[in-house]
Scaffold this active site. Structure first.
Site, mmCIF file in Angstrom:
data_model
loop_
_atom_site.group_PDB
_atom_site.id
_atom_site.type_symbol
_atom_site.label_atom_id
_atom_site.label_comp_id
_atom_site.label_asym_id
_atom_site.label_seq_id
_atom_site.Cartn_x
_atom_site.Cartn_y
_atom_site.Cartn_z
ATOM 1 N N GLU A 200 0.879 -1.155 0.000
ATOM 2 C CA GLU A 200 0.000 0.000 0.000
ATOM 3 C C GLU A 200 0.926 1.216 0.000
ATOM 4 O O GLU A 200 1.807 1.318 0.852
ATOM 5 C CB GLU A 200 -0.837 -0.044 1.288
ATOM 6 C CG GLU A 200 -2.039 0.826 1.235
ATOM 7 C CD GLU A 200 -2.863 0.735 2.519
ATOM 8 O OE1 GLU A 200 -2.731 -0.247 3.270
ATOM 9 O OE2 GLU A 200 -3.628 1.677 2.752
ATOM 10 N N LYS B 50 4.461 1.210 11.047
ATOM 11 C CA LYS B 50 4.599 2.476 10.319
ATOM 12 C C LYS B 50 4.287 3.664 11.230
ATOM 13 O O LYS B 50 4.921 4.714 11.126
ATOM 14 C CB LYS B 50 3.650 2.503 9.121
ATOM 15 C CG LYS B 50 4.229 1.816 7.886
ATOM 16 C CD LYS B 50 3.239 1.867 6.718
ATOM 17 C CE LYS B 50 3.534 0.749 5.721
ATOM 18 N NZ LYS B 50 2.391 0.351 4.921
ATOM 19 N N ARG C 288 5.122 -13.355 9.729
ATOM 20 C CA ARG C 288 5.879 -12.115 9.570
ATOM 21 C C ARG C 288 7.309 -12.279 10.060
ATOM 22 O O ARG C 288 7.573 -13.059 10.973
ATOM 23 C CB ARG C 288 5.257 -11.002 10.430
ATOM 24 C CG ARG C 288 4.111 -10.326 9.774
ATOM 25 C CD ARG C 288 3.592 -9.171 10.618
ATOM 26 N NE ARG C 288 2.434 -8.657 9.933
ATOM 27 C CZ ARG C 288 2.415 -7.529 9.210
ATOM 28 N NH1 ARG C 288 3.478 -6.768 9.137
ATOM 29 N NH2 ARG C 288 1.343 -7.157 8.582
#
Ligand code: ATP
Ligand code: MG
Length: 606
Positions: free
Chosen positions: A62, A307, A297
């Protein structure tokens, strides 16, 4: 000198994704697929040729921030599997959310993926895609679902919807709008799309099962109203697809075979399949359909990758920016000096697993050393300089101004990299801690003569100035505060490196140095981990409490003269000190700036 081949091509760890792909290839699960040359619907692909790609994967960021080391894992996995199995990996910007996405991030992501060593060109086609280019199809699919009675417009408030969703142990209850006819729903959907309704007034929902034990199947939202300008489609839309609706469609339009995502999407898989099966049944999407697989992950110790938290580090000025060499962004890691091969080696070395994993930061440093050991040119540097004066210089060489030419290989195992030249003179810079007035036990570097308790004097230590000659320490000078300002020594004659006499005098220590007359002044930034704790934000701890106060130290150093020719982003091993890189922003002719990537050995394990 970023490198492109991993140091030792480690055998590919057999992981569950490889097992699945090999099984699919053997069973021909995806054989017979046609590819229309670009993303498209069932008719588009039916008109195409058999897909030349054995498999198709995608990396779908994204564009709302900079890529970090966790993304590197996903990039290496998706591009790596495509490469290893005769496939193609697409770079797809998942830009369906109008509010958070920016061109700046798109550009930065393209640059970072390229830098890591991957490419999306195949068969003369660039497989770089934007999910927002599929908005028309997504809307068409939405109308088709409505027409088939598989979706409805719900006008409950958000609170009502939440209440009716039920809980883990209680089924949900149907919305009063659930029984509208397809014709009514189509009118309402077109009103949503037409801009008549305000944000939040309605959502389009799938009609699946409000009693499903999987809450994700209790009529999930497909579209929401959002009067917002999109970076790609401008004001063309005021309704935007939800991620869970958009993502499977994006995969199917691109003929993705194996859609790899992180574990938190496991519960979404039934909806992924429900949606694609229905759209294929409606004739909109080509079969065989993509399948979703989840992997764990990658987390790196001493690093945070959220983020939101990374943004806080930047906004609060804790670091200098997104590319601060202490940031785990790919731009930060690049500026710090981590090579693409070292990051790939770390990512590949962790394979793929069904659980989230923590990798020790030391593993990354070890991959960096393994990559650079065989190729980084060597150089000498003195980071904490103190002057060493050789008092008998004129006696030995005829004049205090004499310069004794010295040389060393650029790399001990790679003669083809050439030879470094520098001069030894009466005064050189040495590391302050290579001298000890009162030596600790086992200290073999410069020590002045010591008077013993019985009154006898033991002469000063002899050490070799690397690539130069042997010197014997005779004392030091200090300032009023007692700080050593100069170390004194004398040359031991006939001990030049490379001459027959070199081994005549045995020494226990060898030290590095640079000449006062020809050394290049340089700023060296000693970077270290940003946090003192392996899991900085564990258990809800504020990561600001565990910042490493010594994560950045700027020192005025001297480096050997040949480094004046170094361009930006060149890697070196400074002998005895570690791996360094010229800073890609600050380094310039006449202003040498080196970043320490890591030391020669792990100094964190205890
Ligand atoms: P964040 O939520 O931390 O901002 P994200 O996962 O939402 O990250 P995306 O841009 O959606 O960011 O990520 C692109 C791809 O990278 C996704 O497929 C995602 O699963 C994968 N990815 C992100 N972080 C990691 C990680 N730590 N390990 C492996 N893959 C990851
Ligand atoms: Mg995401």
């Amino acid at each position: 000198m970023a490198t492109d081949t991993p140091p030792t091509p480690a055998p590919k760890a057999a992981n569950f994704l490889r097992v699945i792909i090999e099984r699919d290839l053997e069973a021909g699960t995806h054989a017979g697929r046609r590819f229309g040359g670009s993303p498209g619907d069932a008719a588009h692909h039916a008109a195409g040729a058999p897909d030349p790609a054995q498999i198709r994967t995608r990396f779908p960021p994204e564009p709302n921030g900079y890529l970090h080391v966790g993304h590197a894992k996903s990039i290496c996995l998706n591009f790596g599997l495509a490469r290893d199995y005769g496939g193609v990996c697409h770079l797809r910007f998942d830009d369906t959310n109008p509010e958070k996405e920016e061109q700046e991030y798109v550009d930065a992501i393209i640059e970072a993926v390229h830098w890591l060593g991957f490419d999306w060109q195949a068969g003369g086609t660039s497989h770089l895609y934007y999910a927002s280019d599929y908005f028309d199809f997504m809307y068409r699919a939405a109308e088709a679902l409505v027409g088939a009675g598989l979706a409805y417009v719900d006008e409950q408030s958000a609170d009502e919807m939440r209440e009716r969703r039920g809980g883990f142990n209680t089924p949900g209850t149907d919305s009063p709008f659930r029984s509208r006819t397809p014709a009514e729903n189509l009118v309402r959907l077109r009103e949503m799309r037409g801009g008549a309704m305000p944000d939040g007034a309605a959502v389009l929902r799938a009609r699946i099962d409000m009693a499903s034990p999987n809450i994700n199947l209790r009529d999930p939202a497909l579209y929401r109203i959002k009067h917002a300008t999109h970076h790609n489609t401008g004001d063309a839309w005021c309704i935007y697809p939800m991620y869970t609706y958009a993502h499977p469609i994006e995969d199917a339009l691109e003929c993705i075979t194996h859609s790899l995502c992180t574990l938190e999407f496991e519960d979404q898989r039934p909806f992924y399949d429900w949606l694609l099966e229905n759209l294929a049944d409606l004739g909109l999407l080509a079969r065989p359909l993509p399948k979703q697989y989840e992997f764990g992950r990658l987390n790196l110790s001493y690093v945070i990758t959220s983020k939101r938290k990374l943004r806080a580090l930047v906004l609060e000025g804790i670091v200098s920016g997104w590319d601060d060499p202490r940031m785990p962004t790919l731009f930060g890691m690049r500026r710090r000096g981590y090579t693409p091969a070292s990051i790939r080696a770390m990512a590949d070395g962790t394979g793929a697993s069904k659980t989230n994993i923590w990798i020790d930061y030391a593993v990354l440093d070890q991959c960096l050393r393994a990559d650079l050991e065989g190729q980084a040119p060597r150089a000498c540097a003195v980071l904490d300089p103190v002057r060493l004066e050789l008092a008998n210089w004129a006696e030995v060489f005829g004049s205090d101004a004499h310069i004794e030419p010295c040389q060393a290989p650029a790399h001990p195992q790679r003669p083809e990299l050439g030879t470094r030249h520098f001069g030894l003179a009466r005064e050189v810079w040495i590391e302050r801690d290579d001298f000890a007035e009162v030596p600790p036990k086992g200290f073999f570097r410069l020590v002045p003569p010591q008077v013993q308790p019985d009154g006898r004097t033991v002469p000063g230590n002899k050490v070799r100035l690397k690539y130069g000659l042997v010197v014997e320490c005779t004392g030091c000078e200090k300032d009023a505060a007692g700080r050593v300002t100069k170390v004194l020594a004398r040359v031991v004659p006939d001990t030049r490196s490379g001459t027959p006499g070199a081994d005549a005098v045995k020494v226990k220590g060898t030290i590095t140095w640079v000449g006062v007359h020809d050394a290049l002044p340089a700023t060296v930034v000693l970077y270290d981990r940003l946090f003192t704790e392996p899991h900085p934000d564990a258990g809800g701890r504020d990561f600001r409490e565990v910042l490493n106060p010594r994560s950045k130290q700027v020192v005025a150093a001297y480096v050997e003269p040949a480094l004046a020719a170094a361009g930006r982003e060149q890697h070196f091993q400074f002998e005895r000190l570690g791996y360094f890189v010229t800073d890609r922003v600050e380094h310039a002719p006449g202003r040498a700036v080196f970043n320490r990537i890591t030391t020669l050995r792990d100094s964190w394990s205890n």
